[in-house]
Each structure stands twice: as C-alpha cells, then as structure tokens.
Design an enzyme around this catalytic site. Sequence first.
Site: not given
Ligand code: FPP
Length: 243
Positions: A134, A23, A40
Amino acid sequence: MENNATYQLDRERIPQHVAIVMDGNGRWAKLRGKPRLFGHNAGMEALKEIVKRSDVLGVKYLTVYAFSTENWKRPIEEVSGIFKLLIVYMERELDELHANNVKVNIFGDYSKLPKASIDALETALNKTKNNTGLVFNIALNYGGRDEIMRSVRRLAADVRDGKLDPEELTEDMLGAGLYTGGMVDPEVIIRTSGELRLSNFLLWQSAYSEFVFTDVLWPDFTPEEYERCIAEFQGRKRRYGGV
Ligand code: FPP
C-alpha cells in the site's frame, strides 16, 4: 436517498486509489466539551484503522488530507498540536506499517514544519521507501493549486531554456510533475462530516473521481463505514464523459 440504501461491498472491485478529506475533528471534540486537539487525537486513532483496512482490502494508493496550505490560519496551539500528532503517529505505527510493506509518501512542502516533525516524517520516508505494498500518501501543507503551480513552473523553465516547445506540452507532462506522478488518479474521494466541498484537494487528479460524502465525523469513521463508502462508490455508473 442514496445514504439510506444498503450497499454490498464487492471485494473483486476495490478502487486502486482512494482519497479522503478527514473532516469533523473539531466538531467531534466540541460535542464532548473538549479542546479541538482532543478531536485531532481521536482522528489519528481513526486514521490508523483506515490505513489497516485499506491494506487488507487491497487498495493500492490511500491519500489523506492531514493539513492544507490554508490550515496555517488556525491557532498556533492547534497547528503545533497536529504536527506533534504526526510524531506520535509515526512512533506508534511506523514499525507496523513497515512490517506490512506500506510505503509512506508526503504530498506538500513539509520543510515548513517543525524540525522534530520533519525528522519523524523523513525517518518514515526512508524506512519505507523500497516497500511495494500500500502507498500511503499524507497531504501536509498541501494545496491543489500550489501543486499544479509547481508543475507548471518546472515546465515553464523548460520552455524558457529551449528544451520544450509550448505546442508539445501535454496533460501527461503536467500530471507527471504532480505529487501523484506515476500513480493512477483517485477513483473515489471520500469526505466526512457532511461538508460538500473539495477544499483545494487533488484538483487536477479529481477530474473524473466519484465523490462520496458521509455525515459521520472523522473520529467516528470506522472501517465498516469506510467499506460502506467504497460500496456506495461501486454502485455508481462511471462514464468519463461518454454515454
Ligand atoms: C479536519 O477537521 C482535520 C484536520 C485539519 C486535521 C486532520 C488531522 C488528523 C486526522 C490527525 C493527525 C493526522 C496524522 C496524519 C497523524 P477540522 O478540525 O476541520 O474539524 P471541524 O471542521 O469540525 O472544525
């Protein structure tokens, strides 16, 4: 405060299953005046290193929350951008994952993703299916309640068909029908960015998990911070309801 304490990682007591709610990508980008997708993208880079460190440490299962059943509510550009990142990730990492004997799994109904993302995921699933190192579980279009409902629905069908007596239903039967069927439950669930919620992640499997929360935003989550979180987990006394 626990967070200020220094923890020493015990390499002999690495958890078998670590789950992570990644997050804070959006806030990380906002702090830099950039679009959320920039965050992201940086989150993907952070993930690469965490997968590698998990393997080095001897974690058996790593489960990461990449996209929830609720994340569809985000703007379309962000949603499709995340799905494109999956393709980029697999293009760049699949050979190395495979060379390191990593087995990729997807938790969630990924049939709802765009065709090119499905293809990239299925290539990864097929290529790594016989690997024995893994186990890297990517939760995509995943929701804990949805996962439990799927298992319950199958058991209900068995009851309807006279194959199962409701009195004989066990927790193990329900658990076997989850995406984690056959795996140990996560001993520790890490959530970054200071949010203190489970957000529909691994609801059934987290019954006895320890939670480690860190203020670090996901793109800043380094292998060193990861080891600190595992060491914090190791410092907990786990009682499973006993004394
Ligand atoms: C949460 O941060 C993150 C996500 C909903 C997406 C996670 C994606 C990645 C780590 C990148 C790609 C993944 C792979 C498997 C290649 P948020 O957007 O909710 O952040 P915020 O709370 O600060 O808005």
